[in-house]
Design a protein around this motif. Structure first.
Motif, PDB file in Angstrom:
ATOM      1  N   SER A  92     -51.907 -95.246 -71.579  1.00  0.00           N
ATOM      2  CA  SER A  92     -50.520 -95.646 -71.338  1.00  0.00           C
ATOM      3  C   SER A  92     -50.299 -97.148 -71.523  1.00  0.00           C
ATOM      4  O   SER A  92     -49.174 -97.633 -71.385  1.00  0.00           O
ATOM      5  CB  SER A  92     -50.105 -95.252 -69.919  1.00  0.00           C
ATOM      6  N   TYR A  93     -51.353 -97.872 -71.849  1.00  0.00           N
ATOM      7  CA  TYR A  93     -51.265 -99.313 -71.966  1.00  0.00           C
ATOM      8  C   TYR A  93     -50.811 -99.718 -73.371  1.00  0.00           C
ATOM      9  O   TYR A  93     -51.232 -99.117 -74.366  1.00  0.00           O
ATOM     10  CB  TYR A  93     -52.621 -99.969 -71.712  1.00  0.00           C
ATOM     11  N   THR A  94     -50.008-100.754 -73.440  1.00  0.00           N
ATOM     12  CA  THR A  94     -49.764-101.420 -74.712  1.00  0.00           C
ATOM     13  C   THR A  94     -51.021-102.209 -75.073  1.00  0.00           C
ATOM     14  O   THR A  94     -51.643-102.819 -74.210  1.00  0.00           O
ATOM     15  CB  THR A  94     -48.571-102.380 -74.602  1.00  0.00           C
ATOM     16  N   LYS A  95     -51.386-102.188 -76.332  1.00  0.00           N
ATOM     17  CA  LYS A  95     -52.587-102.902 -76.756  1.00  0.00           C
ATOM     18  C   LYS A  95     -52.269-103.850 -77.895  1.00  0.00           C
ATOM     19  O   LYS A  95     -51.273-103.680 -78.601  1.00  0.00           O
ATOM     20  CB  LYS A  95     -53.669-101.898 -77.154  1.00  0.00           C
ATOM     21  N   ALA A  96     -53.116-104.850 -78.028  1.00  0.00           N
ATOM     22  CA  ALA A  96     -52.833-105.879 -79.016  1.00  0.00           C
ATOM     23  C   ALA A  96     -54.113-106.546 -79.481  1.00  0.00           C
ATOM     24  O   ALA A  96     -55.174-106.405 -78.866  1.00  0.00           O
ATOM     25  CB  ALA A  96     -51.896-106.928 -78.433  1.00  0.00           C
ATOM     26  N   TRP A  97     -53.968-107.271 -80.572  1.00  0.00           N
ATOM     27  CA  TRP A  97     -55.010-108.147 -81.077  1.00  0.00           C
ATOM     28  C   TRP A  97     -54.463-109.574 -81.114  1.00  0.00           C
ATOM     29  O   TRP A  97     -53.323-109.794 -81.534  1.00  0.00           O
ATOM     30  CB  TRP A  97     -55.459-107.729 -82.467  1.00  0.00           C
ATOM     31  N   ALA A 107     -56.667-106.862 -76.461  1.00  0.00           N
ATOM     32  CA  ALA A 107     -56.078-107.026 -75.142  1.00  0.00           C
ATOM     33  C   ALA A 107     -55.275-105.783 -74.781  1.00  0.00           C
ATOM     34  O   ALA A 107     -54.811-105.066 -75.667  1.00  0.00           O
ATOM     35  CB  ALA A 107     -55.179-108.258 -75.108  1.00  0.00           C
ATOM     36  N   ALA A 108     -55.110-105.578 -73.498  1.00  0.00           N
ATOM     37  CA  ALA A 108     -54.355-104.419 -73.024  1.00  0.00           C
ATOM     38  C   ALA A 108     -53.402-104.840 -71.910  1.00  0.00           C
ATOM     39  O   ALA A 108     -53.725-105.708 -71.090  1.00  0.00           O
ATOM     40  CB  ALA A 108     -55.312-103.333 -72.520  1.00  0.00           C
ATOM     41  N   GLN A 109     -52.250-104.214 -71.916  1.00  0.00           N
ATOM     42  CA  GLN A 109     -51.212-104.503 -70.926  1.00  0.00           C
ATOM     43  C   GLN A 109     -50.821-103.195 -70.245  1.00  0.00           C
ATOM     44  O   GLN A 109     -50.333-102.271 -70.911  1.00  0.00           O
ATOM     45  CB  GLN A 109     -49.996-105.118 -71.620  1.00  0.00           C
ATOM     46  N   ARG A 110     -51.036-103.124 -68.953  1.00  0.00           N
ATOM     47  CA  ARG A 110     -50.680-101.898 -68.260  1.00  0.00           C
ATOM     48  C   ARG A 110     -49.177-101.806 -68.093  1.00  0.00           C
ATOM     49  O   ARG A 110     -48.453-102.799 -68.188  1.00  0.00           O
ATOM     50  CB  ARG A 110     -51.378-101.821 -66.902  1.00  0.00           C
ATOM     51  N   ALA A 141     -46.629-104.414 -66.281  1.00  0.00           N
ATOM     52  CA  ALA A 141     -47.190-105.763 -66.181  1.00  0.00           C
ATOM     53  C   ALA A 141     -46.403-106.730 -67.064  1.00  0.00           C
ATOM     54  O   ALA A 141     -45.804-106.338 -68.065  1.00  0.00           O
ATOM     55  CB  ALA A 141     -48.651-105.755 -66.578  1.00  0.00           C
ATOM     56  N   SER A 142     -46.424-107.997 -66.713  1.00  0.00           N
ATOM     57  CA  SER A 142     -45.671-108.992 -67.464  1.00  0.00           C
ATOM     58  C   SER A 142     -46.449-109.555 -68.633  1.00  0.00           C
ATOM     59  O   SER A 142     -45.872-110.219 -69.495  1.00  0.00           O
ATOM     60  CB  SER A 142     -45.247-110.139 -66.548  1.00  0.00           C
ATOM     61  N   GLY A 143     -47.739-109.323 -68.688  1.00  0.00           N
ATOM     62  CA  GLY A 143     -48.550-109.852 -69.774  1.00  0.00           C
ATOM     63  C   GLY A 143     -49.801-109.014 -69.972  1.00  0.00           C
ATOM     64  O   GLY A 143     -49.986-107.986 -69.323  1.00  0.00           O
ATOM     65  N   PHE A 144     -50.632-109.479 -70.870  1.00  0.00           N
ATOM     66  CA  PHE A 144     -51.876-108.773 -71.163  1.00  0.00           C
ATOM     67  C   PHE A 144     -52.935-109.222 -70.148  1.00  0.00           C
ATOM     68  O   PHE A 144     -53.424-110.340 -70.209  1.00  0.00           O
ATOM     69  CB  PHE A 144     -52.330-109.059 -72.591  1.00  0.00           C
ATOM     70  N   GLY A 145     -53.268-108.322 -69.246  1.00  0.00           N
ATOM     71  CA  GLY A 145     -54.182-108.674 -68.166  1.00  0.00           C
ATOM     72  C   GLY A 145     -55.629-108.338 -68.435  1.00  0.00           C
ATOM     73  O   GLY A 145     -56.509-108.724 -67.656  1.00  0.00           O
ATOM     74  N   TYR A 146     -55.886-107.631 -69.525  1.00  0.00           N
ATOM     75  CA  TYR A 146     -57.245-107.207 -69.836  1.00  0.00           C
ATOM     76  C   TYR A 146     -57.607-107.689 -71.236  1.00  0.00           C
ATOM     77  O   TYR A 146     -56.837-107.492 -72.188  1.00  0.00           O
ATOM     78  CB  TYR A 146     -57.372-105.686 -69.747  1.00  0.00           C
ATOM     79  N   TRP A 147     -58.785-108.312 -71.333  1.00  0.00           N
ATOM     80  CA  TRP A 147     -59.214-108.907 -72.592  1.00  0.00           C
ATOM     81  C   TRP A 147     -60.650-108.527 -72.913  1.00  0.00           C
ATOM     82  O   TRP A 147     -61.492-108.456 -72.018  1.00  0.00           O
ATOM     83  CB  TRP A 147     -59.114-110.429 -72.514  1.00  0.00           C
TER      84      TRP A 147
END
Length: 117
Positions: A29-34, A95-98, A101-107
């Motif tokens: 369910s997380y948004t993910k990014a590079w 990175a992942a954003q639950r 959340a306001s930002g990407f908290g997992y890297w």
């Protein structure tokens, strides 16, 4: 949640690489990014993908050359990089954003991509 990026390496200009990022925990369910960070520069956004994979966004510098995708069954996100340029040389981070959340908290720890001219 822990993220593990892989797939970096040394490639000649015009070549291709595919980065992978495996996640522990339930991140479907997380948004993910590079993101990427070149030597002496600040970290910059590369691409992002929504939880369903239905929406993607790219930095102008990579649009048309890079493709972000995800496989929620494998808890993974990918970055296909084509027509690489020397200016793409950087450490790439996933990175992942639950949800909520306001930002990407997992890297992830980063993977080095080096493009030679």
């Amino acid at each position: 949640v822990q993220l593990q990026a892989s797939g970096g390496g040394l490639v000649q200009a015009g070549g291709s690489l595919r980065l992978s990022c495996a996640a522990s925990g339930r991140t479907f369910s997380y948004t993910k990014a590079w993101f990427r960070q070149a030597p002496g520069k600040e970290r910059e956004f590369v691409a992002t993908i929504t939880s369903s994979g239905g929406t993607t966004y790219y930095a102008d510098s990579v649009k048309g050359r890079f493709t972000i995708s995800r496989d929620n069954a494998k808890n993974a996100v990918y970055l296909q990089m084509n027509n690489l340029k020397p200016e793409d040389t950087a450490v790439y981070y996933c990175a992942a954003q639950r949800v909520g959340a306001s930002g990407f908290g997992y890297w992830g720890q980063g993977t080095q991509v080096t493009v030679s001219s």
